[in-house]
Design a protein around this motif. Structure first.
Motif, PDB file in Angstrom:
ATOM      1  N   LYS A 189       0.834  -1.206   0.000  1.00 52.54           N
ATOM      2  CA  LYS A 189       0.000   0.000   0.000  1.00 52.54           C
ATOM      3  C   LYS A 189       0.870   1.256   0.000  1.00 52.54           C
ATOM      4  CE  LYS A 189      -4.533  -0.431   2.111  1.00 52.54           C
ATOM      5  NZ  LYS A 189      -5.302  -0.225   3.338  1.00 52.54           N
ATOM      6  N   GLN A 190       1.869   1.248   0.861  1.00 52.43           N
ATOM      7  CA  GLN A 190       2.774   2.392   0.960  1.00 52.43           C
ATOM      8  C   GLN A 190       3.517   2.601  -0.355  1.00 52.43           C
ATOM      9  OE1 GLN A 190       2.766   4.411   3.495  1.00 52.43           O
ATOM     10  NE2 GLN A 190       4.400   5.729   2.771  1.00 52.43           N
ATOM     11  N   THR A 191       3.966   1.523  -0.981  1.00 53.49           N
ATOM     12  CA  THR A 191       4.679   1.598  -2.252  1.00 53.49           C
ATOM     13  C   THR A 191       3.784   2.183  -3.340  1.00 53.49           C
ATOM     14  OG1 THR A 191       6.006  -0.310  -1.622  1.00 53.49           O
ATOM     15  CG2 THR A 191       5.983   0.269  -3.957  1.00 53.49           C
ATOM     16  N   VAL A 192       2.527   1.736  -3.398  1.00 49.96           N
ATOM     17  CA  VAL A 192       1.585   2.257  -4.397  1.00 49.96           C
ATOM     18  C   VAL A 192       1.357   3.752  -4.178  1.00 49.96           C
ATOM     19  CG1 VAL A 192      -0.829   2.161  -5.145  1.00 49.96           C
ATOM     20  CG2 VAL A 192       0.463   0.050  -4.873  1.00 49.96           C
ATOM     21  N   LYS A 193       1.227   4.171  -2.920  1.00 50.84           N
ATOM     22  CA  LYS A 193       1.032   5.595  -2.626  1.00 50.84           C
ATOM     23  C   LYS A 193       2.229   6.422  -3.069  1.00 50.84           C
ATOM     24  CE  LYS A 193      -2.053   5.110   1.355  1.00 50.84           C
ATOM     25  NZ  LYS A 193      -2.161   5.304   2.815  1.00 50.84           N
ATOM     26  N   VAL A 194       3.431   5.956  -2.749  1.00 53.78           N
ATOM     27  CA  VAL A 194       4.646   6.687  -3.114  1.00 53.78           C
ATOM     28  C   VAL A 194       4.801   6.749  -4.629  1.00 53.78           C
ATOM     29  CG1 VAL A 194       7.176   6.609  -3.038  1.00 53.78           C
ATOM     30  CG2 VAL A 194       5.850   6.236  -0.949  1.00 53.78           C
TER      31      VAL A 194
ATOM     32  N   GLY B 220       2.400   6.499  -6.878  1.00 59.51           N
ATOM     33  CA  GLY B 220       1.336   7.356  -7.404  1.00 59.51           C
ATOM     34  C   GLY B 220       1.675   8.827  -7.235  1.00 59.51           C
ATOM     35  N   PHE B 221       2.182   9.190  -6.068  1.00 62.86           N
ATOM     36  CA  PHE B 221       2.585  10.567  -5.820  1.00 62.86           C
ATOM     37  C   PHE B 221       3.732  10.970  -6.747  1.00 62.86           C
ATOM     38  CE2 PHE B 221       5.148  13.740  -3.564  1.00 62.86           C
ATOM     39  CZ  PHE B 221       4.199  14.748  -3.462  1.00 62.86           C
ATOM     40  N   GLY B 222       4.718  10.094  -6.912  1.00 69.95           N
ATOM     41  CA  GLY B 222       5.845  10.370  -7.812  1.00 69.95           C
ATOM     42  C   GLY B 222       5.378  10.558  -9.243  1.00 69.95           C
ATOM     43  N   PHE B 223       4.431   9.722  -9.680  1.00 69.74           N
ATOM     44  CA  PHE B 223       3.885   9.834 -11.033  1.00 69.74           C
ATOM     45  C   PHE B 223       3.194  11.186 -11.220  1.00 69.74           C
ATOM     46  CE2 PHE B 223       0.222   9.333 -13.888  1.00 69.74           C
ATOM     47  CZ  PHE B 223       0.898   9.047 -15.059  1.00 69.74           C
ATOM     48  N   LEU B 224       2.413  11.623 -10.225  1.00 68.69           N
ATOM     49  CA  LEU B 224       1.728  12.914 -10.325  1.00 68.69           C
ATOM     50  C   LEU B 224       2.714  14.077 -10.378  1.00 68.69           C
ATOM     51  CD1 LEU B 224      -1.315  12.447  -7.924  1.00 68.69           C
ATOM     52  CD2 LEU B 224      -1.342  12.578 -10.413  1.00 68.69           C
ATOM     53  N   VAL B 225       3.766  14.011  -9.580  1.00 67.47           N
ATOM     54  CA  VAL B 225       4.778  15.069  -9.604  1.00 67.47           C
ATOM     55  C   VAL B 225       5.423  15.152 -10.984  1.00 67.47           C
ATOM     56  CG1 VAL B 225       7.049  15.730  -8.703  1.00 67.47           C
ATOM     57  CG2 VAL B 225       5.227  15.063  -7.134  1.00 67.47           C
TER      58      VAL B 225
END
Length: 153
Positions: A19-24, A26-31
């Motif tokens: 879950k934590q990996t997916v969040k990180v 996803g955030f990196g992709f948005l940036v």
């Protein structure tokens, strides 16, 4: 029983890490996506700048976008005493034509007036700005019409 509890806690830990990996990610992709959108559509790079003879007024012409999109959009800043008085964004109809400072001619007149001529392959576009009244006049001429007008005069 102890083995079963250990196995369950390991599985829960694995889920939490996933879950934590997916969040990180996803955030990196948005940036990265936001950076690319800014870089492609909003980044400005200097083409030419010119100061008035009195050195209190300035015109700055920036290209909007980058070398990949080469949209032909420019943004002109009219500054007086270091402050931006007015800006104008102009879409140039250039196709596969380079947009560099050699295409621009900036002429200052004494009475708070500047004229910018943009000479491209198929057209000539002029922008006149009056610092006293904040008026901007834009005129676009087909290059053949402009040449015939010059020959007549």
């Amino acid at each position: 029983m102890n083995n079963l509890n250990n196995e369950k806690s390991i599985q829960e830990e694995i889920r939490a890490v996933k879950k934590q990996t997916v969040k990180v990610l996803g955030f990196g992709f948005l940036v990265i996506l936001f950076f690319l959108i800014y870089w492609i559509y909003f980044e400005e790079s200097l083409i030419i700048e010119s100061k008035s003879p009195d050195d209190d007024k300035e015109v700055i012409i920036n290209k909007v976008g980058n070398w990949i999109t080469d949209s032909g959009t420019i943004k002109i800043y009219f500054k007086e005493n270091g402050r931006t008085r007015n800006t104008k964004k102009i879409e140039l109809e250039i196709f596969r034509e380079s947009n560099h400072k050699g295409k621009y001619n900036i002429v200052w007149s004494v009475d708070n007036h500047v004229s910018i001529a943009m000479v491209f392959e198929k057209f000539i576009q002029s922008v006149d700005y009056n610092f006293s009244t904040n008026d901007i006049e834009i005129e676009k001429l087909d290059k053949t019409a402009a040449i015939s007008l010059i020959k007549r005069n």
